[in-house]
Design a protein around this motif. Structure first.
Motif, PDB file in Angstrom:
ATOM      1  N   ILE A  67      -4.566  11.595  35.501  1.00 42.08           N
ATOM      2  CA  ILE A  67      -4.911  13.015  35.509  1.00 42.08           C
ATOM      3  C   ILE A  67      -4.432  13.484  36.859  1.00 42.08           C
ATOM      4  CG2 ILE A  67      -7.030  14.228  35.776  1.00 42.08           C
ATOM      5  CD1 ILE A  67      -8.602  12.309  34.061  1.00 42.08           C
ATOM      6  N   LEU A  68      -4.477  12.584  38.028  1.00 46.52           N
ATOM      7  CA  LEU A  68      -4.074  13.282  39.208  1.00 46.52           C
ATOM      8  C   LEU A  68      -2.587  13.169  39.207  1.00 46.52           C
ATOM      9  CD1 LEU A  68      -6.370  11.413  41.825  1.00 46.52           C
ATOM     10  CD2 LEU A  68      -6.298  13.701  40.697  1.00 46.52           C
ATOM     11  N   PHE A  69      -1.811  12.257  38.765  1.00 50.45           N
ATOM     12  CA  PHE A  69      -0.305  12.124  38.766  1.00 50.45           C
ATOM     13  C   PHE A  69       0.044  11.991  37.162  1.00 50.45           C
ATOM     14  CE2 PHE A  69      -2.218   9.688  42.433  1.00 50.45           C
ATOM     15  CZ  PHE A  69      -1.669  10.268  43.346  1.00 50.45           C
ATOM     16  N   PRO A  70       0.142  13.138  36.407  1.00 46.94           N
ATOM     17  CA  PRO A  70       0.501  13.258  35.203  1.00 46.94           C
ATOM     18  C   PRO A  70       1.735  12.299  34.829  1.00 46.94           C
ATOM     19  CG  PRO A  70       0.313  15.516  36.146  1.00 46.94           C
ATOM     20  CD  PRO A  70       0.296  14.511  37.107  1.00 46.94           C
ATOM     21  N   GLN A  71       2.865  12.434  35.816  1.00 46.98           N
ATOM     22  CA  GLN A  71       3.987  11.470  35.748  1.00 46.98           C
ATOM     23  C   GLN A  71       4.105  10.363  36.169  1.00 46.98           C
ATOM     24  OE1 GLN A  71       7.567  13.795  36.057  1.00 46.98           O
ATOM     25  NE2 GLN A  71       6.671  15.571  36.279  1.00 46.98           N
ATOM     26  N   GLY A  72       2.842   9.672  36.592  1.00 42.61           N
ATOM     27  CA  GLY A  72       2.659   8.375  37.064  1.00 42.61           C
ATOM     28  C   GLY A  72       2.748   8.478  38.687  1.00 42.61           C
ATOM     29  N   VAL A  73       2.330   7.592  39.458  1.00 37.88           N
ATOM     30  CA  VAL A  73       2.178   7.914  40.871  1.00 37.88           C
ATOM     31  C   VAL A  73       3.620   7.903  41.703  1.00 37.88           C
ATOM     32  CG1 VAL A  73       1.543   6.335  43.047  1.00 37.88           C
ATOM     33  CG2 VAL A  73      -0.028   6.277  40.713  1.00 37.88           C
ATOM     34  N   ILE A  74       4.582   7.356  40.993  1.00 38.13           N
ATOM     35  CA  ILE A  74       5.852   7.446  41.749  1.00 38.13           C
ATOM     36  C   ILE A  74       6.792   8.393  40.833  1.00 38.13           C
ATOM     37  CG2 ILE A  74       7.817   6.045  42.460  1.00 38.13           C
ATOM     38  CD1 ILE A  74       6.042   4.033  43.231  1.00 38.13           C
ATOM     39  N   THR A  75       7.399   9.500  41.376  1.00 34.13           N
ATOM     40  CA  THR A  75       8.493  10.222  40.936  1.00 34.13           C
ATOM     41  C   THR A  75       9.385  10.138  41.793  1.00 34.13           C
ATOM     42  OG1 THR A  75       7.235  12.242  41.820  1.00 34.13           O
ATOM     43  CG2 THR A  75       6.603  11.711  39.584  1.00 34.13           C
ATOM     44  N   PRO A  76      10.619  10.484  41.164  1.00 34.75           N
ATOM     45  CA  PRO A  76      12.015  10.738  42.056  1.00 34.75           C
ATOM     46  C   PRO A  76      11.513  11.930  43.154  1.00 34.75           C
ATOM     47  CG  PRO A  76      12.600  10.658  39.723  1.00 34.75           C
ATOM     48  CD  PRO A  76      11.149  10.534  39.768  1.00 34.75           C
ATOM     49  N   GLU A  77      10.792  12.930  42.727  1.00 32.31           N
ATOM     50  CA  GLU A  77      10.764  13.980  43.689  1.00 32.31           C
ATOM     51  C   GLU A  77       9.735  13.350  44.768  1.00 32.31           C
ATOM     52  OE1 GLU A  77      10.053  14.344  40.277  1.00 32.31           O
ATOM     53  OE2 GLU A  77      12.290  15.498  39.904  1.00 32.31           O
ATOM     54  N   LEU A  98       9.370  10.314  45.700  1.00 36.28           N
ATOM     55  CA  LEU A  98      10.101   9.476  46.913  1.00 36.28           C
ATOM     56  C   LEU A  98      11.018  10.489  47.811  1.00 36.28           C
ATOM     57  CD1 LEU A  98      11.238   6.383  44.555  1.00 36.28           C
ATOM     58  CD2 LEU A  98       9.474   6.505  46.319  1.00 36.28           C
ATOM     59  N   ALA A  99      11.920  11.615  47.127  1.00 35.80           N
ATOM     60  CA  ALA A  99      12.497  12.426  47.815  1.00 35.80           C
ATOM     61  C   ALA A  99      11.643  12.850  49.243  1.00 35.80           C
ATOM     62  CB  ALA A  99      13.372  13.284  47.192  1.00 35.80           C
ATOM     63  N   ARG A 100      10.513  13.401  48.687  1.00 33.09           N
ATOM     64  CA  ARG A 100       9.910  13.997  49.827  1.00 33.09           C
ATOM     65  C   ARG A 100       9.325  12.957  51.047  1.00 33.09           C
ATOM     66  NH1 ARG A 100       5.634  15.688  46.557  1.00 33.09           N
ATOM     67  NH2 ARG A 100       7.136  16.675  45.113  1.00 33.09           N
ATOM     68  N   ILE A 101       9.050  11.660  50.237  1.00 31.59           N
ATOM     69  CA  ILE A 101       8.436  10.596  51.452  1.00 31.59           C
ATOM     70  C   ILE A 101       9.739  10.366  52.427  1.00 31.59           C
ATOM     71  CG2 ILE A 101       7.720   8.351  51.484  1.00 31.59           C
ATOM     72  CD1 ILE A 101       6.265   8.514  49.073  1.00 31.59           C
ATOM     73  N   ARG A 102      10.942  10.187  51.847  1.00 29.70           N
ATOM     74  CA  ARG A 102      12.039   9.827  52.401  1.00 29.70           C
ATOM     75  C   ARG A 102      12.304  10.996  53.437  1.00 29.70           C
ATOM     76  NH1 ARG A 102      15.873   9.180  48.119  1.00 29.70           N
ATOM     77  NH2 ARG A 102      14.645   7.228  47.271  1.00 29.70           N
ATOM     78  N   ALA A 103      12.201  12.280  53.144  1.00 35.02           N
ATOM     79  CA  ALA A 103      12.422  13.379  54.019  1.00 35.02           C
ATOM     80  C   ALA A 103      11.433  13.173  55.142  1.00 35.02           C
ATOM     81  CB  ALA A 103      12.222  14.847  53.217  1.00 35.02           C
ATOM     82  N   ALA A 104      10.199  13.019  54.810  1.00 34.61           N
ATOM     83  CA  ALA A 104       9.146  12.704  56.046  1.00 34.61           C
ATOM     84  C   ALA A 104       9.257  11.554  56.787  1.00 34.61           C
ATOM     85  CB  ALA A 104       7.676  12.733  55.263  1.00 34.61           C
ATOM     86  N   VAL A 105       9.816  10.640  56.356  1.00 32.73           N
ATOM     87  CA  VAL A 105      10.083   9.639  57.144  1.00 32.73           C
ATOM     88  C   VAL A 105      11.198   9.777  58.154  1.00 32.73           C
ATOM     89  CG1 VAL A 105      11.155   7.067  57.373  1.00 32.73           C
ATOM     90  CG2 VAL A 105       9.395   7.693  55.484  1.00 32.73           C
TER      91      VAL A 105
END
Ligand SMILES: Nc1ncnc2c1ncn2[C@@H]1O[C@H](COP(=O)(O)OP(=O)(O)OP(=O)(O)O)[C@@H](O)[C@H]1O
Ligand SMILES: [Mg+2]
Lengths: 293, 256
Positions: free
Chosen positions: A271-281, A283-290
């Protein structure tokens, strides 16, 4: 010791999740994974208990024999998938899911009633190639790492791109010259091989193998791994398999509440993550934040 | 005389009781821009479906450089050199524009398995080449600026052009465009028409195009065929078709 055993089971969970993920990566909802897992387990159980030459003379079961089992299990499961895949993969969506569940059930009933598979009791006393869970943890870790590596390489290869294309729009993919039937078959065969290899390790780890190992319940559990973790990039099923296998154990301190909590996680995740917890988008956001930090 | 690039001989397509195409015959020559016009439901898209292998003819023959290809699967047809776009846009919506074109480059993307698995130097070089080719194709349809955006998020006109780039990536000799100007503004339509003419000039591409915008078609096409209720009414140069009485009555309307 308990913790290491849990780690091994989490590894199995991640591997089975990857096995479900590969067909899903090209849009094919196949629930055949537990069937191939069962095949792998039976190959290991039968070879190691009925073929004395494999056991060698030493105290523990030889690793070379284990390697031979892995090879044979991969071949058997791969061949079965190759033969069944062509007709079965012509089905789509929920029809494919039902057909693959039927396959798992047929296999389970066969195993339950055949003399050579030990019938309802199954096969006992499967010899141990490792003297403790540490060895299994290592073997499972290696197999998981190899499978992850294969899946990550797929993203860079044209096969991976073709799989994405089929998931997005199979007809358009065909019109771009992609032999979609072949691509789907490759994914199905790889999925079967991964499940069978996992089955080999699991049979030794559990010391016993029976028809309950490949059941409808297992189809649903392995699917839950992928629904929870996400099916768009390989990291998703790995996370789903690890977490959902570990959860019942980790929740043990809360007692009877744990089943409810477990159900809640599986319910709330999608319900919170309809596409699953991990999506390419994501991951990209996390990578950018890091990178920014 | 060499066989025409594409030849339809009495092609018929029936959906239950509906005769979508009724004995349609036509020939498309190498290097032509051939237009297909006709009212809604005339069978134009159905004709594209049969040529591209998405559907199979009930009767009749489709020949590609003389070889019968009717009923072959769409991936085989594409590999023979026929690419298409879709009237209802069938992009890989969640993938980026660049990835859409890279998928079109599938046939050229072959590299040895081992090299691909270990990500060796020649594999990586090949991938860089593919990306460059894809970027060039995006440049051609003026979409390089949005290469990384999901195809589904692009404006309508851009999606139409992306479909063309993706189809071109498969390296076709014949391009089937199903209403490529639908949803485009007049300026975009002019640019599209220039693009099609440029493609023909540069790469000897043959183009079969369906479009409702008749003035555009009259300017763009070397020859036109008019379909109505699954039948081919007229066939010839724009001038000839414009003055065909049957066409005037059926399609161009009472107004003329
Ligand atoms: N797969 C199908 N099954 C049944 N009927 C179909 C199918 N495809 C097309 N038709 C019917 O065939 C006829 C021709 O349709 P087609 O899409 O080829 O028309 P068209 O000339 O492309 O029209 P438009 O200008 O609206 O795109 C229509 O009546 C349509 O409803
Ligand atoms: Mg149409």
């Amino acid at each position: 010791m308990r913790d290491l055993s849990l780690l091994v089971q989490m590894g199995f969970g991640a591997l089975l999740a990857l096995s479900v993920y590969l067909p899903l990566r090209c849009g094919q909802l196949s629930l055949a994974t537990p069937g191939f897992y069962a095949i792998g387990g039976y190959v290991a159980a039968l070879l190691s208990t009925r073929w004395p030459a494999l056991s060698g003379g030493g105290a523990s079961y030889p690793l070379t024999s284990l390697a031979l089992e892995l090879l044979l299990a991969a071949l058997v499961a791969g061949a079965v998938a190759l033969v069944l895949g062509r007709p079965v993969l012509q089905l789509r969506g929920i029809y494919l899911a039902i057909a693959t569940i039927a396959l798992v059930e047929i296999l389970r009933v066969l195993n339950l009633n055949m003399a050579w598979s030990g019938g309802a009791v199954g096969i006992f006393g499967i010899p141990q190639p490792f003297d403790g869970p540490a060895g299994y943890a290592l073997a499972t870790g290696v197999l998981l790492a190899l499978t992850c590596w294969l899946c990550s390489r797929l993203e860079a290869m044209r096969l991976g791109r073709a799989m994405s294309a089929i998931r997005e729009d199979e007809l358009a993919a065909r019109c771009m010259g992609i032999p979609t039937a072949d691509v789907k078959l490759i994914a199905f065969v790889l999925s079967a091989v991964i499940a069978a290899l996992t089955g080999v390790l699991a049979a030794h780890f559990l010391n016993t193998w029976n028809a309950r190992q490949g059941s409808f319940d297992a189809s649903i559990t392995t699917l839950a791994f992928v629904v929870f973790g996400g099916s768009r990039i390989w990291l998703g099923p790995v996370l789903g398999g690890l977490v959902i296998t570990a959860l019942p154990e980790l929740l043990r301190p809360v007692g009877d509440l744990r089943l409810i909590l477990f159900g809640l996680v599986i319910l709330v995740g999608p319900i919170l993550f309809p596409q699953g917890v991990i999506t390419p988008e994501g991951l990209a956001r996390i990578r950018a934040a890091v990178r920014r930090a | 005389m060499p066989a025409p690039l594409l030849e339809l001989e009495a092609v018929t397509c029936r959906f239950g009781g509906l005769l979508a195409l009724d004995q349609v015959s036509l020939q498309v020559e190498q290097g032509e821009i051939f237009g297909l016009i006709g009212p809604n439901g005339a069978g134009k898209t159905t004709l594209f479906n049969l040529i591209s292998g998405v559907g199979r003819p009930t009767a009749g023959l489709i020949r590609w450089s003389g070889e019968a290809i009717g009923g072959l699967p769409p991936d085989r047809i594409n590999r023979l050199g026929i690419a298409r776009t879709f009237q209802n846009l069938r992009l890989f919506a969640r993938l980026s524009a660049l990835e859409n074109v890279l998928i079109g480059l599938y046939q050229r993307g072959h590299s040895p398995l081992l090299g691909a698995l270990i990500g060796g130097r020649s594999f990586r070089r090949h991938q860089v080449e593919l990306r460059q080719q894809a970027l060039q194709l995006l440049e051609l349809v003026d979409l390089s600026a949005v290469a990384q955006q999901p195809a589904g998020s692009l404006p309508y006109g851009s999606q139409r052009r992306l479909e063309i780039a993706r189809a071109l990536a498969t390296g076709p000799r014949l391009l089937l465009l199903d209403e490529p100007a639908a949803g485009m503004n007049p300026i975009e339509k002019e640019e599209l028409s220039a693009l099609i003419l440029g493609l023909r000039a540069r790469s000897e591409l043959t183009v079969l195009v369906i479009e409702h915008h008749v003035p555009l078609m009259m300017r763009l096409c070397d020859r036109l065929a008019v379909l109505n209720f699954g039948r081919r009414l007229a066939l010839g140069t724009p001038e000839l078709v414009r003055h065909d009485p049957a066409v005037i009555e059926a399609y161009l309307g009472v107004s003329s």
